[in-house]
Design a protein around this motif. Structure first.
Motif, short mmCIF file in Angstrom:
data_model
loop_
_atom_site.label_atom_id
_atom_site.label_comp_id
_atom_site.label_asym_id
_atom_site.label_seq_id
_atom_site.Cartn_x
_atom_site.Cartn_y
_atom_site.Cartn_z
N GLY A 274 0.75 -1.31 0.11
CA GLY A 274 -0.08 -0.05 -0.05
C GLY A 274 0.96 1.12 -0.08
O GLY A 274 0.05 2.38 0.07
N ALA A 275 2.30 1.25 -0.07
CA ALA A 275 3.00 2.34 0.10
C ALA A 275 3.19 2.85 -1.08
O ALA A 275 3.00 2.14 -2.24
N ALA A 276 3.54 4.25 -1.20
CA ALA A 276 4.17 4.73 -2.71
C ALA A 276 5.61 4.69 -2.67
O ALA A 276 6.15 4.55 -1.52
N VAL A 277 6.02 4.28 -3.62
CA VAL A 277 7.46 3.69 -3.96
C VAL A 277 8.11 4.66 -4.94
O VAL A 277 7.57 4.58 -6.15
N ILE A 278 9.40 4.91 -4.64
CA ILE A 278 10.27 5.61 -5.65
C ILE A 278 11.53 4.61 -5.62
O ILE A 278 12.32 4.32 -4.64
N ALA A 279 11.57 3.79 -6.72
CA ALA A 279 12.82 2.98 -7.08
C ALA A 279 13.78 3.68 -7.79
O ALA A 279 13.73 4.21 -8.89
N VAL A 280 15.13 3.62 -7.19
CA VAL A 280 16.21 4.25 -7.77
C VAL A 280 17.40 3.08 -8.29
O VAL A 280 17.68 2.44 -7.38
N ASP A 281 17.86 3.26 -9.38
CA ASP A 281 19.06 2.54 -9.80
C ASP A 281 19.52 3.08 -10.87
O ASP A 281 19.19 3.85 -11.68
N ALA A 282 21.02 3.10 -10.97
CA ALA A 282 21.72 3.46 -12.05
C ALA A 282 21.84 2.43 -13.19
O ALA A 282 22.32 2.67 -14.38
N ASP A 283 21.75 1.29 -13.05
CA ASP A 283 21.66 0.15 -14.24
C ASP A 283 20.58 0.40 -14.96
O ASP A 283 19.41 0.46 -14.86
N PRO A 284 20.85 0.64 -16.34
CA PRO A 284 20.10 0.93 -17.41
C PRO A 284 19.22 -0.11 -17.52
O PRO A 284 17.93 -0.01 -18.24
N GLY A 285 19.48 -1.38 -17.13
CA GLY A 285 18.39 -2.66 -17.55
C GLY A 285 17.37 -2.72 -16.15
O GLY A 285 16.31 -3.58 -16.13
N ALA A 286 17.63 -1.76 -15.26
CA ALA A 286 16.96 -2.23 -13.91
C ALA A 286 15.44 -1.57 -14.23
O ALA A 286 14.68 -2.15 -13.69
N ARG A 287 15.26 -0.33 -14.73
CA ARG A 287 13.97 -0.02 -15.13
C ARG A 287 13.04 -1.11 -15.82
O ARG A 287 12.04 -1.05 -15.38
N GLU A 288 13.35 -1.67 -16.84
CA GLU A 288 12.56 -2.92 -17.43
C GLU A 288 12.30 -3.92 -16.27
O GLU A 288 11.12 -4.39 -16.47
N ARG A 289 13.31 -4.23 -15.51
CA ARG A 289 13.04 -5.55 -14.71
C ARG A 289 11.95 -5.02 -13.63
O ARG A 289 11.14 -5.83 -13.15
N VAL A 290 12.18 -3.66 -13.13
CA VAL A 290 11.15 -3.36 -12.19
C VAL A 290 9.72 -3.09 -12.56
O VAL A 290 8.74 -3.62 -11.95
N THR A 291 9.78 -2.43 -13.60
CA THR A 291 8.36 -2.13 -14.37
C THR A 291 7.69 -3.22 -14.81
O THR A 291 6.55 -3.49 -14.28
N THR A 292 8.60 -4.36 -15.11
CA THR A 292 7.82 -5.73 -15.38
C THR A 292 7.29 -6.28 -14.18
O THR A 292 6.22 -6.91 -14.27
N ALA A 293 8.20 -6.21 -13.26
CA ALA A 293 7.65 -6.80 -11.89
C ALA A 293 6.60 -6.08 -11.38
O ALA A 293 5.70 -6.78 -10.65
N ALA A 294 6.41 -4.87 -11.40
CA ALA A 294 5.36 -4.17 -10.83
C ALA A 294 4.07 -4.51 -11.56
O ALA A 294 2.96 -4.54 -11.17
N ARG A 295 4.26 -4.76 -13.12
CA ARG A 295 2.96 -4.87 -13.92
C ARG A 295 2.29 -6.09 -13.41
O ARG A 295 1.28 -6.52 -13.34
N ARG A 296 3.37 -7.32 -13.45
CA ARG A 296 3.05 -8.46 -12.99
C ARG A 296 2.14 -8.74 -11.82
O ARG A 296 1.47 -9.40 -11.57
#
Length: 400
Positions: A274-296
């Protein structure tokens, strides 16, 4: 003490016979200006313009006679009934309900609202209300002066949402406006108003409405949390993630920073709680991994690409923070922002001591534990993998 107190909900419809009967006998009437201007209000009755509910309740409690209190919408829904029934006032009330402002706002928008979150925004709770809007795709915000559509939009900076602003519902000045959140700050809005905030991942309408108010079917698609994730950093086992989440304790209204989010396992689980989350990462591939996990998982979060601590400077204030990488330097930068809780981990004792020292120097109470996890194959009970890591959890002392 008042002989009788009747609370009348008002939604702009003609007053019911029960409401008119209570008004005809009233010796005191409390309400907003548009309530007190109604022709049914007895001209001889004492009138109280509602401002401070607590002050009005004390005056009503001391009144000898029959009192009527007006409230917009359903007075039992985030309304005056709770204040009047508080033990310090000793008032028993009769309630004449009306359609709630939230139900009326969604009706004007032509939208269902069994999957919506409902929050109240006052200047002191505005930031938490905004965090709920960050975390959920459909939120109704009951606003107040100083915590209205413009203030919501300003604090949502960088997060795109659609606002349905319903001003003065039920009056001849009622107006419904639909606009993007970045435009809402440029307008002056009339009180009272209700804002429906829509947008983000998971906003699509589903055939299954779910069974629990404020929850969509997507939130129950998967059971459990802290499951094994691909892309996790060295030493970042699912068991470590579980311990970190337990120490963070994310909840609705919180803003979580997950720095060095990696696979996004902690970020997604915090969002699911239920929390709002800001995920921070310098890895260029992290965005796709995180957004895919969130969508799933059926949740939404904001991803910020960049390297801490520099990327943290323009982020909104956090409540709890997980530091998944960067060591003592990043931990110290986070502590400068004074979140309530910070968790981190280290693979060596020297690194753990440096992180612990940075937290202690910033005034935090720190605990450290050495966690060792050994994965076993239940068929042969042979060891599969081993993880040894230092877990550090810090709590900001409560001001006395």
């Amino acid at each position: 003490m008042a002989d009788r107190v009747t609370v009348i909900g008002w939604d702009g419809s003609p007053l019911t016979s029960a409401a008119r009967s209570a008004l005809s006998a009233a010796t005191l009437v409390a309400g907003a200006a548009h309530h007190l201007a109604l022709p049914e209000v007895p001209p001889t009755a004492e009138r109280i313009r509602l401002g401070s509910l607590g002050l009005a309740a004390r005056r009503i409690a001391g009144h000898r006679g029959t009192a009527v209190v007006f409230a917009d919408g359903d007075p039992g829904f985030f309304g005056v009934v709770r204040t009047l029934r508080a033990p310090e006032h000793g008032l028993e009330v009769e309630v004449v309900p009306a359609v709630s402002s939230v139900a009326a706002a969604f009706a004007r928008a032509g939208m269902p609202w069994d999957d919506a979150q409902v929050v109240v925004a006052h200047p002191r709770t505005l930031r938490r209300a905004v965090n709920v809007c960050r975390a959920h795709p459909k939120v109704a915000v009951l606003t107040s002066p100083g915590a209205g559509p413009a203030e919501l939009a300003l604090l949502l900076d960088g997060v795109h949402r659609t606002f349905v602003v319903c001003e003065e519902l039920g009056t001849d000045r009622e107006q419904v406006s639909v606009l993007t959140s970045d435009k809402a700050a440029d307008h002056s809005w009339r009180d009272p108003n209700v804002v429906i905030v829509i947008g983000g991942a998971g906003q699509a309408q589903t055939a299954d409405p779910g069974w629990l108010l404020g929850q969509s079917a997507a939130h129950s698609a998967e059971r459990g949390w802290a499951r094994p994730q691909t892309g996790a950093g060295e030493g970042e086992s699912a068991l470590l993630h579980a311990a970190q989440l337990a120490r963070l304790g994310p909840r609705p209204g919180d803003l979580v920073w997950d720095i060095g989010t990696g696979s996004g396992g902690v970020a997604v689980d915090a969002a699911a709680l239920g929390a709002a989350v800001i995920a921070v990462d310098a890895d260029p591939g992290a965005r796709e991994r995180v957004t895919t996990a969130a969508r799933r998982r059926g949740v939404q979060l904001q991803f910020v690409a960049g390297r801490a601590p520099h990327v943290l400077e323009n982020l909104p204030e956090p409540d709890v923070v997980r530091v998944g990488g960067g060591g003592a330097e990043v931990v110290a930068a986070v502590a400068d922002r004074r979140p309530e809780r910070i968790v981190s981990h280290a693979s060596t004792r020297d690194e753990a001591e440096a992180i612990g020292r940075a937290l202690t120097e910033h005034g935090y109470d720190v605990e450290c534990a050495l966690l060792q996890a050994v994965g076993l194959d239940p068929r042969t009970w042979a060891e599969q993998d081993r993880s040894v890591v230092f877990l550090l959890a810090a709590q900001r002392p409560v001001a006395r």
